[in-house]
Design a protein around this motif. Structure first.
Motif, mmCIF file in Angstrom:
data_model
loop_
_atom_site.group_PDB
_atom_site.id
_atom_site.type_symbol
_atom_site.label_atom_id
_atom_site.label_comp_id
_atom_site.label_asym_id
_atom_site.label_seq_id
_atom_site.Cartn_x
_atom_site.Cartn_y
_atom_site.Cartn_z
ATOM 1 N N VAL A 94 0.829 -1.216 0.000
ATOM 2 C CA VAL A 94 0.000 0.000 0.000
ATOM 3 C C VAL A 94 0.861 1.263 0.000
ATOM 4 C CG1 VAL A 94 -1.962 -1.100 1.149
ATOM 5 C CG2 VAL A 94 -0.155 -0.060 2.539
ATOM 6 N N GLY A 95 2.155 1.098 -0.431
ATOM 7 C CA GLY A 95 3.048 2.247 -0.421
ATOM 8 C C GLY A 95 4.030 2.257 0.732
ATOM 9 N N GLU A 96 4.126 1.134 1.481
ATOM 10 C CA GLU A 96 4.991 1.116 2.674
ATOM 11 C C GLU A 96 6.465 0.931 2.337
ATOM 12 O OE1 GLU A 96 3.839 -3.179 1.976
ATOM 13 O OE2 GLU A 96 2.994 -1.182 1.711
ATOM 14 N N LYS A 97 6.790 0.419 1.121
ATOM 15 C CA LYS A 97 8.166 0.308 0.627
ATOM 16 C C LYS A 97 9.088 -0.389 1.632
ATOM 17 C CE LYS A 97 7.653 4.656 -1.941
ATOM 18 N NZ LYS A 97 7.211 4.037 -3.180
ATOM 19 N N LEU A 98 8.708 -1.576 2.049
ATOM 20 C CA LEU A 98 9.502 -2.316 3.026
ATOM 21 C C LEU A 98 10.566 -3.136 2.310
ATOM 22 C CD1 LEU A 98 9.683 -2.804 6.067
ATOM 23 C CD2 LEU A 98 8.183 -4.779 5.770
ATOM 24 N N THR A 99 11.774 -3.175 2.868
ATOM 25 C CA THR A 99 12.879 -3.904 2.257
ATOM 26 C C THR A 99 13.372 -5.001 3.184
ATOM 27 O OG1 THR A 99 14.593 -2.470 3.188
ATOM 28 C CG2 THR A 99 13.622 -1.807 1.061
ATOM 29 N N ALA A 100 14.065 -5.982 2.597
ATOM 30 C CA ALA A 100 14.633 -7.066 3.394
ATOM 31 C C ALA A 100 15.658 -6.555 4.405
ATOM 32 C CB ALA A 100 15.248 -8.121 2.473
ATOM 33 N N PRO A 101 16.579 -5.631 4.038
ATOM 34 C CA PRO A 101 17.514 -5.131 5.057
ATOM 35 C C PRO A 101 16.815 -4.473 6.241
ATOM 36 C CG PRO A 101 18.337 -4.615 2.867
ATOM 37 C CD PRO A 101 16.955 -5.155 2.686
ATOM 38 N N ALA A 102 15.694 -3.781 5.988
ATOM 39 C CA ALA A 102 14.961 -3.162 7.094
ATOM 40 C C ALA A 102 14.424 -4.230 8.051
ATOM 41 C CB ALA A 102 13.822 -2.305 6.566
ATOM 42 N N LEU A 103 13.912 -5.325 7.482
ATOM 43 C CA LEU A 103 13.419 -6.416 8.316
ATOM 44 C C LEU A 103 14.555 -7.106 9.056
ATOM 45 C CD1 LEU A 103 10.587 -8.044 6.241
ATOM 46 C CD2 LEU A 103 10.498 -7.530 8.673
ATOM 47 N N ASP A 104 15.670 -7.339 8.355
ATOM 48 C CA ASP A 104 16.810 -7.985 9.003
ATOM 49 C C ASP A 104 17.272 -7.183 10.208
ATOM 50 O OD1 ASP A 104 16.821 -10.047 7.170
ATOM 51 O OD2 ASP A 104 18.307 -9.112 5.866
ATOM 52 N N THR A 105 17.320 -5.855 10.055
ATOM 53 C CA THR A 105 17.749 -5.000 11.151
ATOM 54 C C THR A 105 16.766 -5.086 12.320
ATOM 55 O OG1 THR A 105 18.839 -3.470 9.631
ATOM 56 C CG2 THR A 105 18.283 -2.625 11.814
ATOM 57 N N ALA A 106 15.465 -5.080 11.998
ATOM 58 C CA ALA A 106 14.449 -5.156 13.051
ATOM 59 C C ALA A 106 14.545 -6.468 13.819
ATOM 60 C CB ALA A 106 13.061 -4.988 12.441
ATOM 61 N N ILE A 107 14.711 -7.571 13.095
ATOM 62 C CA ILE A 107 14.754 -8.882 13.748
ATOM 63 C C ILE A 107 16.055 -9.056 14.516
ATOM 64 C CG2 ILE A 107 14.774 -11.374 13.314
ATOM 65 C CD1 ILE A 107 12.869 -10.793 10.943
ATOM 66 N N ALA A 108 17.157 -8.492 13.971
ATOM 67 C CA ALA A 108 18.445 -8.603 14.654
ATOM 68 C C ALA A 108 18.449 -7.885 15.998
ATOM 69 C CB ALA A 108 19.557 -8.049 13.764
ATOM 70 N N SER A 109 17.544 -6.925 16.162
ATOM 71 C CA SER A 109 17.485 -6.174 17.424
ATOM 72 C C SER A 109 16.805 -6.965 18.539
ATOM 73 C CB SER A 109 16.741 -4.854 17.217
ATOM 74 O OG SER A 109 15.353 -5.080 16.974
ATOM 75 N N ALA A 120 1.676 4.156 6.460
ATOM 76 C CA ALA A 120 0.661 3.177 6.068
ATOM 77 C C ALA A 120 -0.082 2.638 7.284
ATOM 78 C CB ALA A 120 1.312 2.035 5.284
ATOM 79 N N ARG A 121 0.642 2.446 8.388
ATOM 80 C CA ARG A 121 -0.009 1.963 9.604
ATOM 81 C C ARG A 121 -0.910 3.053 10.198
ATOM 82 N NH1 ARG A 121 -1.511 -0.623 12.012
ATOM 83 N NH2 ARG A 121 -0.439 -1.091 13.974
ATOM 84 N N ASN A 122 -0.406 4.298 10.212
ATOM 85 C CA ASN A 122 -1.191 5.390 10.783
ATOM 86 C C ASN A 122 -2.479 5.631 10.010
ATOM 87 O OD1 ASN A 122 0.752 5.742 12.710
ATOM 88 N ND2 ASN A 122 1.681 7.545 11.765
ATOM 89 N N LEU A 123 -2.414 5.399 8.690
ATOM 90 C CA LEU A 123 -3.590 5.597 7.848
ATOM 91 C C LEU A 123 -4.536 4.399 7.877
ATOM 92 C CD1 LEU A 123 -1.941 7.311 4.741
ATOM 93 C CD2 LEU A 123 -3.290 8.399 6.550
ATOM 94 N N GLY A 124 -4.162 3.373 8.628
ATOM 95 C CA GLY A 124 -5.020 2.187 8.724
ATOM 96 C C GLY A 124 -5.002 1.331 7.485
ATOM 97 N N GLN A 125 -3.972 1.476 6.646
ATOM 98 C CA GLN A 125 -3.909 0.692 5.414
ATOM 99 C C GLN A 125 -3.354 -0.710 5.642
ATOM 100 O OE1 GLN A 125 -1.554 3.884 3.429
ATOM 101 N NE2 GLN A 125 -3.021 3.611 1.771
ATOM 102 N N LEU A 126 -2.548 -0.885 6.694
ATOM 103 C CA LEU A 126 -1.912 -2.170 6.990
ATOM 104 C C LEU A 126 -2.341 -2.662 8.368
ATOM 105 C CD1 LEU A 126 1.866 -1.722 6.013
ATOM 106 C CD2 LEU A 126 0.179 -3.106 4.805
ATOM 107 N N GLU A 127 -2.512 -3.967 8.467
ATOM 108 C CA GLU A 127 -2.648 -4.601 9.769
ATOM 109 C C GLU A 127 -1.280 -4.571 10.469
ATOM 110 O OE1 GLU A 127 -5.342 -6.613 11.566
ATOM 111 O OE2 GLU A 127 -6.145 -4.889 10.496
#
Length: 542
Positions: free
Chosen positions: A404-419, A475-482
């Protein structure tokens, strides 16, 4: 073994050429381009883009488009099914099937010139292996490749499953004499029968000194299947007869090992390092992917085979090779193809001699198969230079999910999970973007293997990290994503792999990826798991 010494001798000239020309990277690359253009100029695809033999590097890169498989699909299918003129004048040996995380089977023409390019990468790698791990000289090896689905087996040539087919004929014959598993296991009726026969040959060989596979999850699956089939394997090894397993294969041969049969019968099936150490006491090296999302699974595989050293694979795709392990570093296979590198953010393209340390780029390959400026959707980081040749670390797939326009990348997820501080028994498998994550809205599901008492807490922590990215937060603030949900199950890895197979991906070719998009309705098993609320005091259940 004498065969190893002959193979080392045969690959020596290729390794010496690789070692001695590293300071001449630009010259080698320009020569590779000139040689390639002489083969592809004049073909229908080349005429469409105005490609000419003798083009300079600068003219080639400024006039030819960056491509993906769809650019070449029609021409390849015309050659494969109708015998039309191909992408190159170099003779085609076979069409190799491959698949990606979002696509079904693609076919890559393996020409004589392309196979020579792959051989230019294999030779220095093999010599360097023998140099680093001398115990490899004393036992047999297992080299695997992608496993062709059962549905394709009748239409495929017998070359399709064997890593040795990437070598020249002479080296292939020498290497074949060192192998623990004969090539004819690939001719079995089904993938299961091929795998069963492979495990029988491996179990029967206490001299096994190297296991070279691609995905560590494939290696883990092999060990699990050995446990599952241990009684049947014991019967085969005790009798030296296949029963129904290799029916229809001419001269199938069958290993016989009463000792291995007895070990399998005494084994309780638990994946225990002590059992595999006793079965393969000479195992000196395991080679598999160990970067990006494959890292945790490579660690598990190595823990089960602790008697062996572990070497991470270079970056290979069915479409070509990017890096090889050489002198302890993942070095660009500069003798093989023509290489360029694209910045995924601004689209700028760099020659390999223009790269700088710290850059994160995607490889573009121009190869003897006829694929030109072909973009691999892999992200690599420039970590240094090996006497002028770039050293590259694979970071993962370079794709972006954008529900929905959130433009999420694998490195962003890797960083989040690594934390996170995940429990020891919990391993990330993949995060999947889905069209309906609940309440009819799209969203993300973090798939974990193991047992976790508070999956909702894990999900909240990852969600907090992702909301630091502007587009995701909006996207989350606009209620577009769960909100992201965490789904935990002890068998999650196998469920993920099965889903990949059902989407047309090829066994052994499946990378563990940090981020994927699964379009359409959720698989039934995942839908059942996600019905359980992601809260601290509940676990997903079947």
């Amino acid at each position: 073994m004498f065969g190893h010494r002959l193979l080392k001798l045969a690959t020596g000239s290729g390794e010496r050429r690789f070692a001695s020309s590293r300071q001449s990277l630009q010259q080698v690359q320009r020569e590779n381009l000139s040689r390639l253009l002489s083969q592809v100029a004049g073909t229908p695809m080349a005429q469409q883009t105005g490609l000419l033999a003798g083009m300079s590097w600068e003219k080639f890169t400024s006039t030819q488009p960056v491509t993906d498989y769809d650019h070449w699909r029609q021409a390849i299918e015309g050659q494969r099914t109708l015998g039309e003129q191909g992408l190159s004048r170099s003779p085609v040996s076979r069409f190799q099937p491959t698949s990606g995380s979002t696509s079904a089977i693609k076919w890559v023409p393996y020409t004589k010139q392309f196979l020579g390019e792959l051989d230019n990468a294999i030779s220095p790698w093999v010599v360097d292996l023998y140099r680093q791990f001398p115990r490899l000289l004393k036992g047999r090896h297992y080299w695997s490749m992608s496993w062709v689905p059962t549905s394709l087996r009748e239409s495929m040539s017998e070359e399709i499953n064997d890593d040795l087919q990437l070598m020249s004929l002479g080296k292939r014959l020498l290497a074949g004499a060192t192998q623990a598993v004969p090539q004819n296991v690939s001719l079995a009726r089904t993938s299961d029968d091929s795998l069963f026969a492979t495990l029988a040959w491996l179990a029967a060989d206490p001299s096994l000194s190297m296991m070279s596979i691609w995905s560590p999850t494939f290696g883990l699956g092999m060990l699990k299947d050995m446990a599952r089939w241990r009684e049947e394997l014991a019967d085969v090894l005790a009798s030296g007869q296949w029963g129904q397993r290799m029916a229809g294969v001419k001269n199938p041969g069958c290993p016989k090992s009463p000792k291995a049969a007895a070990m399998l019968r005494e084994w309780d099936g638990a994946l225990n390092p002590d059992f595999f150490r006793a079965l393969w006491p000479s195992l000196a090296l395991v080679s598999a992917w160990d970067t990006a999302a494959s890292g945790p699974w490579a660690k598990q595989l190595h823990e089960l085979l602790p008697q062996a050293s572990f070497q991470g694979k270079g970056l290979w795709a069915t479409e070509g090779v990017v890096t090889i392990p050489y002198q302890g570093r993942h070095t660009l296979a500069y003798q093989s193809h023509v290489y360029e590198f694209q910045n995924p953010d601004d689209g700028c393209v760099y020659a390999p001699w223009e790269l700088e340390i710290g850059q994160e780029v995607m490889p573009l390959l121009s190869t003897g198969s006829g694929l030109l400026r072909y973009r691999l959707k892999d992200l690599v980081r420039v970590d240094g230079f090996n006497q002028g040749v770039p050293v590259l670390t694979f970071l993962g797939r370079a794709g972006t999910t954008d529900l929905v326009g959130e433009k999420l990348t694998a490195p962003a997820l890797d960083t989040a999970i690594a934390s996170l501080s995940l429990p020891d028994a919990v391993t990330p498998v993949c995060t999947v973007a889905v069209d309906d994550a609940g309440q009819g809205k799209p969203g993300y599901l973090l798939l974990l293997e193991g047992q976790a008492d508070r999956p909702g807490t894990i999900a909240e922590k990852v969600e907090d990290q992702l909301q630091q990215h502007f587009h995701y937060q909006l996207a989350r603030n606009l209620g577009q994503l769960e909100p992201l949900r965490c789904v935990v199950h002890p068998g999650m890895r196998e469920r993920y792999l099965q889903q990949c197979r059902e989407r047309g991906m090829i066994e052994g070719n499946i990378k563990m990826e940090s981020l994927q998009y699964w379009p359409g309705p959720l698989p039934s098993w995942l839908s059942a798991l996600t019905k359980v609320p992601a809260v601290a005091d509940r676990e997903p259940a079947l």
